[in-house]
Design an enzyme around this catalytic site. Structure first.
Site, mmCIF file in Angstrom:
data_model
loop_
_atom_site.group_PDB
_atom_site.id
_atom_site.type_symbol
_atom_site.label_atom_id
_atom_site.label_comp_id
_atom_site.label_asym_id
_atom_site.label_seq_id
_atom_site.Cartn_x
_atom_site.Cartn_y
_atom_site.Cartn_z
ATOM 1 N N VAL A 151 1.401 3.484 12.450
ATOM 2 C CA VAL A 151 0.844 3.413 11.095
ATOM 3 C C VAL A 151 0.203 4.741 10.727
ATOM 4 C CG1 VAL A 151 -0.934 2.319 9.664
ATOM 5 C CG2 VAL A 151 0.443 0.928 11.227
ATOM 6 N N CYS A 152 0.431 5.185 9.491
ATOM 7 C CA CYS A 152 -0.260 6.371 8.969
ATOM 8 C C CYS A 152 -0.616 6.102 7.515
ATOM 9 C CB CYS A 152 0.606 7.625 9.112
ATOM 10 S SG CYS A 152 2.087 7.625 8.089
ATOM 11 N N ALA A 153 -1.003 7.128 6.787
ATOM 12 C CA ALA A 153 -1.450 6.934 5.410
ATOM 13 C C ALA A 153 -0.309 6.559 4.472
ATOM 14 C CB ALA A 153 -2.159 8.187 4.900
ATOM 15 N N GLU A 208 3.441 7.008 5.487
ATOM 16 C CA GLU A 208 4.560 6.653 6.360
ATOM 17 C C GLU A 208 5.212 7.859 7.034
ATOM 18 O OE1 GLU A 208 9.001 6.195 4.571
ATOM 19 O OE2 GLU A 208 7.692 4.522 4.088
ATOM 20 N N MET A 253 -0.540 2.918 4.988
ATOM 21 C CA MET A 253 -1.730 2.161 4.585
ATOM 22 C C MET A 253 -1.822 1.985 3.073
ATOM 23 S SD MET A 253 -3.278 1.017 7.252
ATOM 24 C CE MET A 253 -4.967 0.619 6.764
#
Length: 373
Positions: free
Chosen positions: A72-74, A76, A101
């Site tokens: 998971v990141c901000a 993708e 996110m």
């Protein structure tokens, strides 16, 4: 092996169904500490992306061998890079959260609360933001309460059920998220309701959400009840004498904060009067349905955030402060940080500014902060 893509809806289903979920969050430590995917069966670790650019070998011992690893990141992009690196390093079961996110923040899960004459009441759980909105349906008509800006969720839901949205309502002028109430009403040619006490600087037309002016949807009566404290105009909604939508005044495990417009000292006694007098006079069997939740533990077995009013007067510590001075200290000294971009969000909800879509998304990133700790 290929890197798998997971939609926010799939991740939400795992969280709500309490399925095991292992997350590798590659955002920076501050972002992770502020806000992350949580749940009863969720395990997550944080290793910032910049620590993994030169390779993931040092990370491998920390990863489970028998579970899918969701990166998971901000937005993708970083999670795709890390996910592909993990596959190249020999980890087979790897996926990434599509949209990151940001997508998690925007996903809504509709859950049925209960039956109503000619229809039902639904709670839309914005699981990544802690926001709760509602749809009341009866005899082919519907009303939406405290809508998020992702209005397609409500229009699609209504279309699938053959409903005509006749009204949208905001229990107060929101400061933690951008309301979709006015935009939704405009799109469906419905009536938008807002408490007039909160609308002094609003730049567009609305209909006053006011005690004494009930709204009828099919066979269902929605009764506004003036309940200030979170804002000066906060208005609760009684639905068929069975459900009480409390907005940001009363939550399942906490109470609302009165300072999002810088008015904590001015509104604290209004909040106390609503909680300790007005609500206390109501029937204990009423099912309280708030506009926010803070912890995944607040979701019941069916995924609904709710509690009977009498149960809250037994268990909610915010309702057990007898001394007025102590109550004042509690709600003015135990406040979490203001929500991200709260002033800009208020101005957007007033119609004073019109940020583009990407700016709106950025303004809303972060956790719900409408409750007293």
């Amino acid at each position: 092996m290929d890197l798998k893509q997971r939609q926010a809806s799939e991740v939400a289903s795992k969280v709500l169904n309490k399925e095991d979920l292992f997350i590798l969050d590659v955002r920076n430590e501050e972002a992770y500490g502020d806000w992350k995917i949580e749940g009863e069966s969720v395990t997550s670790i944080n290793v910032p992306y910049f620590d993994l650019i030169d390779g993931v070998e040092d990370l491998l011992p920390e990863l489970p061998k028998d579970k899918e690893i969701l990166v998971v990141c901000a937005k993708e992009g970083s999670s795709v890079f890390v996910g592909e690196e993990l596959i190249e390093a020999g980890i087979e079961n790897v996926s990434y959260l599509s949209g990151g996110m940001k997508a998690w923040s925007e996903y809504l899960e509709p859950v049925k609360v209960g039956d109503l004459p000619g229809g039902a009441l639904y709670q839309f759980v914005r699981i990544g933001k802690g926001c709760l909105s509602y749809l009341v349906e009866s005899n082919g008509e519907a009303a939406v309460v405290d809508a998020t800006r992702m209005i397609e969720n409500y229009t699609t839901f209504a279309e699938n059920k053959g409903l005509t949205i006749k009204a949208t309502m905001d229990t107060h002028l929101h400061a933690d998220h951008i309301s979709g109430g006015k935009a939704l009403a405009d799109q469906v040619n419905g009536t938008y309701y807002l408490p007039e006490e909160d609308a002094g600087e609003v730049t567009f037309p609305f209909t006053a959400l006011k005690e004494g002016n009930n709204v009828t949807i099919g066979e269902v009566t929605i009764e506004p009840i003036y309940s200030p404290g979170h804002t000066i105009g906060s208005t609760s909604l009684m639905i068929n004498d069975a459900y009480l939508l409390t907005g940001d005044i009363l939550f399942v495990e906490s109470i609302g904060r009165p300072d999002l417009a810088g008015k904590a000292e001015d509104w604290v006694l209004d909040l106390r009067t609503t909680l300790y007098n007005r609500y206390k006079e109501m029937a204990g069997e009423l099912v309280v349905l708030p506009a926010h939740f803070s912890k995944m533990a607040e979701l019941g077995e069916t995924g609904v955030v709710s509690a009977k009013l009498e149960e809250l007067y037994e268990k909610n510590e915010g309702l057990h402060v007898e001394e007025e001075a102590e109550f004042r200290r509690m709600v003015t000294e135990n406040l979490p940080p203001q929500p991200n971009a709260y002033q800009e969000i208020r101005e957007t909800n007033m119609g004073k500014i019109t940020p583009d879509e990407e700016t709106r998304r950025e303004m809303e990133i972060g956790p719900n902060r409408c409750a007293v700790n």
